[in-house]
Design an enzyme around this catalytic site. Structure first.
Site, PDB file in Angstrom:
ATOM      1  N   GLU A 110      -0.162  -7.869  10.307  1.00 22.13           N
ATOM      2  CA  GLU A 110       0.541  -8.050  11.538  1.00 22.13           C
ATOM      3  C   GLU A 110      -0.236  -8.329  12.920  1.00 22.13           C
ATOM      4  O   GLU A 110      -0.109  -6.898  13.409  1.00 22.13           O
ATOM      5  CB  GLU A 110       1.021  -7.154  11.631  1.00 22.13           C
ATOM      6  CG  GLU A 110       2.299  -6.759  10.293  1.00 22.13           C
ATOM      7  CD  GLU A 110       3.068  -5.679   9.477  1.00 22.13           C
ATOM      8  OE1 GLU A 110       3.034  -4.779  10.722  1.00 22.13           O
ATOM      9  OE2 GLU A 110       3.531  -5.312   9.381  1.00 22.13           O
TER      10      GLU A 110
ATOM     11  N   GLU B 285       6.221  -9.770   0.883  1.00 21.17           N
ATOM     12  CA  GLU B 285       6.910  -8.243   0.940  1.00 21.17           C
ATOM     13  C   GLU B 285       8.587  -8.708   1.137  1.00 21.17           C
ATOM     14  O   GLU B 285       9.169  -7.959   1.855  1.00 21.17           O
ATOM     15  CB  GLU B 285       6.323  -7.840   2.092  1.00 21.17           C
ATOM     16  CG  GLU B 285       4.898  -7.892   2.346  1.00 21.17           C
ATOM     17  CD  GLU B 285       3.835  -7.140   3.200  1.00 21.17           C
ATOM     18  OE1 GLU B 285       5.680  -6.065   4.535  1.00 21.17           O
ATOM     19  OE2 GLU B 285       3.493  -7.190   3.871  1.00 21.17           O
TER      20      GLU B 285
HETATM   21  O1  G3I Z   1       0.701   9.349  -0.215  1.00 23.94           O
HETATM   22  C1  G3I Z   1       1.425  10.825   0.225  1.00 23.94           C
HETATM   23  C2  G3I Z   1       1.541  11.808  -0.166  1.00 23.94           C
HETATM   24  O2  G3I Z   1       0.516  12.429  -0.669  1.00 23.94           O
HETATM   25  C3  G3I Z   1       2.739  12.159   0.483  1.00 23.94           C
HETATM   26  O3  G3I Z   1       3.543  13.424   0.318  1.00 23.94           O
HETATM   27  C4  G3I Z   1       3.674  11.373   0.759  1.00 23.94           C
HETATM   28  C5  G3I Z   1       5.413  12.614   1.945  1.00 23.94           C
HETATM   29  O4  G3I Z   1       5.974  11.446   2.955  1.00 23.94           O
HETATM   30  O5  G3I Z   1       3.871  10.066   1.762  1.00 23.94           O
HETATM   31  C6  G3I Z   1       2.239   9.728   1.489  1.00 23.94           C
HETATM   32  O6  G3I Z   1       2.488   8.385   2.067  1.00 23.94           O
HETATM   33  C7  G3I Z   1       3.089   7.393   2.272  1.00 23.94           C
HETATM   34  C8  G3I Z   1       3.179   6.141   1.818  1.00 23.94           C
HETATM   35  O7  G3I Z   1       4.274   5.465   2.519  1.00 23.94           O
HETATM   36  C9  G3I Z   1       2.992   6.619  -0.229  1.00 23.94           C
HETATM   37  O8  G3I Z   1       4.737   6.765  -0.223  1.00 23.94           O
HETATM   38  C10 G3I Z   1       3.120   7.213   4.184  1.00 23.94           C
HETATM   39  O9  G3I Z   1       3.472   8.796   4.430  1.00 23.94           O
HETATM   40  C11 G3I Z   1       3.556   6.378   4.577  1.00 23.94           C
HETATM   41  O10 G3I Z   1       3.252   5.844   5.576  1.00 23.94           O
HETATM   42  C12 G3I Z   1       3.954   4.852   3.979  1.00 23.94           C
HETATM   43  O11 G3I Z   1       4.676   4.016   3.731  1.00 23.94           O
HETATM   44  C13 G3I Z   1       4.067   2.461   3.367  1.00 23.94           C
HETATM   45  C14 G3I Z   1       3.508   1.932   5.013  1.00 23.94           C
HETATM   46  O12 G3I Z   1       3.783  -0.036   4.449  1.00 23.94           O
HETATM   47  C15 G3I Z   1       2.532   2.309   5.953  1.00 23.94           C
HETATM   48  O13 G3I Z   1       1.409   2.018   4.585  1.00 23.94           O
HETATM   49  C16 G3I Z   1       5.083   1.595   2.239  1.00 23.94           C
HETATM   50  O14 G3I Z   1       4.984   2.784   1.184  1.00 23.94           O
HETATM   51  C17 G3I Z   1       5.575   0.863   2.479  1.00 23.94           C
HETATM   52  O15 G3I Z   1       6.095   0.102   1.600  1.00 23.94           O
HETATM   53  C18 G3I Z   1       4.969   0.165   3.690  1.00 23.94           C
HETATM   54  O16 G3I Z   1       4.032  -1.603   3.588  1.00 23.94           O
HETATM   55  C19 G3I Z   1       4.612  -2.114   4.331  1.00 23.94           C
HETATM   56  C20 G3I Z   1       2.854  -3.192   4.565  1.00 23.94           C
HETATM   57  O17 G3I Z   1       1.917  -3.152   3.885  1.00 23.94           O
HETATM   58  C21 G3I Z   1       2.653  -4.086   5.229  1.00 23.94           C
HETATM   59  N1  G3I Z   1       3.984  -4.950   6.095  1.00 23.94           N
HETATM   60  C22 G3I Z   1       5.201  -3.553   6.027  1.00 23.94           C
HETATM   61  C23 G3I Z   1       5.245  -2.715   4.843  1.00 23.94           C
HETATM   62  C24 G3I Z   1       6.879  -2.116   5.240  1.00 23.94           C
HETATM   63  O18 G3I Z   1       6.792  -1.453   6.229  1.00 23.94           O
END
Ligand code: G3I
Length: 359
Positions: free
Chosen positions: A162, A267
């Site tokens: 991205e 994805e």
């Molecule tokens: O790890 C913490 C955990 O300790 C805590 O309890 C929890 C509370 O909500 O949050 C956890 O972290 C989250 C993590 O996902 C694991 O669930 C983050 O807040 C959250 O921001 C994170 O979101 C991920 C996001 O990327 C940001 O990294 C999504 O799961 C994931 O599906 C998403 O994937 C992205 C691709 O990598 C790139 N393309 C877009 C796609 C969707 O946004």
């Protein structure tokens, strides 16, 4: 026309048989898949899923679906910058190693995501001080430490994720600010130096719509080719909706394939939430409509020359685990994936199988 009422009755009855009556919670009847074909057995290209390590460890239904259906895996989060490299001299490998070991024990490919994603940059990096050379060193150190750690064990990396806006401009990023647009090419070079055999992908969303963003990506690929910067594939994220324009997808897939690079739908998920009330259930009609679109997407992918079909990765296993349903998203009731809340296959699953079958 005279057959229309019977057709409607037939569709209704088959839906009821498959799902139960469309009232209250989605009732997906028990589907016995023992002995039935799997995605990995039927689809003529690698089929992957993004995995959550905690679910893989703790949820047997989740793990069984992964084992039965997929031959490629990606860490949904465990290989991102902030997860692997949370502090200047701290690398945390355990979750990512768990996934790579799991893949090796089960003959699965690992498609690794992602070395540089401006959106997942840890605070310690944004607070780093140094001149352009120091920033290049930081970029190199992260990329080469990570690529070296997994050398020979992952098939490919999404090197940069991205980097472009929809209008084709570079997306705001600390690396852009400190190094300039060449941070993208440098990231690919650094990765290649650390593992000359690993495939290197650029990954982004919205490419199926074409337009200025896709053009910027294609321009980047031509520029890389001219300059001898290694790049082997393009990842189209494909977070799509029911109304996706399939003709547009076919046209833009053809443009992407014309680069000669490998093509990854990296994805894939298909939101059905558009204009629905906050709380809603997936009724059979919608589930079938979703299946039809999944079918069309696989068919479009099959038009990519065979040698360039790197595969399709689903962004999750069951609807409940989809990032669209995470607390941080406003839409908490979506059903974008192939398996329902109990990890039972949905029509989308069967339509995907169907699309992969040889005529
Ligand atoms: O790890 C913490 C955990 O300790 C805590 O309890 C929890 C509370 O909500 O949050 C956890 O972290 C989250 C993590 O996902 C694991 O669930 C983050 O807040 C959250 O921001 C994170 O979101 C991920 C996001 O990327 C940001 O990294 C999504 O799961 C994931 O599906 C998403 O994937 C992205 C691709 O990598 C790139 N393309 C877009 C796609 C969707 O946004």
């Amino acid at each position: 026309m005279k057959y229309l009422p019977s057709l409607i009755l037939f569709l209704f009855l088959s839906s009821v048989l498959a799902y139960g009556f469309p009232a209250g919670e989605v009732k997906i009847a028990k589907v016995d898949t023992t002995g039935s074909p799997s995605l990995k057995a039927v689809l003529p290209f690698p089929i992957g899923a993004a995995l959550k390590v905690n679910l893989l460890k703790k949820n047997l239904n989740y793990r069984n679906v992964v084992l039965r259906e997929f031959n490629s895996i990606t860490a949904e989060n465990a290989m991102k910058f902030h997860a692997l490299h949370p502090a200047p001299n701290v690398f945390k490998w355990s979750d990512a190693d768990y996934l790579v070991n799991f893949a090796e024990q089960n003959n699965m490919r690992v498609h690794a995501q992602t070395l540089i994603w401006p959106k997942s940059t840890p605070r310690w990096v944004t607070e780093f001080h140094g001149d352009r050379e120091a920033w290049k060193n930081l970029l190199r150190m992260h990329i080469q430490t990570v690529v070296t750690h997994f050398k020979g064990r992952v098939a490919a990396w999404d090197v940069v994720n991205e980097a472009f806006e929809d209008n084709g401009a570079y997306k705001k990023a600390i690396w852009l600010e400190k190094i300039g647009p060449d941070y993208i090419a440098l990231a690919f070079q650094y990765a290649h130096e650390a593992d000359p055999d690993v495939l290197l992908f650029y990954n982004d969303y919205g490419q199926e719509h074409g337009g200025k963003k896709l053009q910027a990506i294609l321009n980047m690929v031509s520029d890389f080719k001219k300059r001898g910067i290694p790049i082997h594939g393009l990842g189209m994220q494909m977070h799509v909706v029911l109304r996706i324009n399939i003709k547009n997808l076919q046209r833009n897939l053809a443009l992407i394939a014309a680069t000669g690079l490998k093509v990854h739908m990296s994805e894939l998920d298909l939101s059905v939430r558009y204009k629905k009330p906050h709380e809603f259930m997936l009724d059979p009609t919608l589930a079938i409509a979703q299946g039809e679109v999944y079918h069309a997407i696989v068919k479009a992918f099959l038009n990519v020359p065979e040698s360039q079909q790197y595969g399709i990765t689903l962004w999750g296993i069951g609807d409940r685990d989809s990032f669209w349903n995470s607390k941080s998203k406003s839409r908490t009731h979506d059903y974008p994936l192939l398996f329902d809340h109990s990890y039972k296959p949905k029509p989308a699953y069967y339509k995907m199988l169907d699309a992969g079958r040889k005529r």
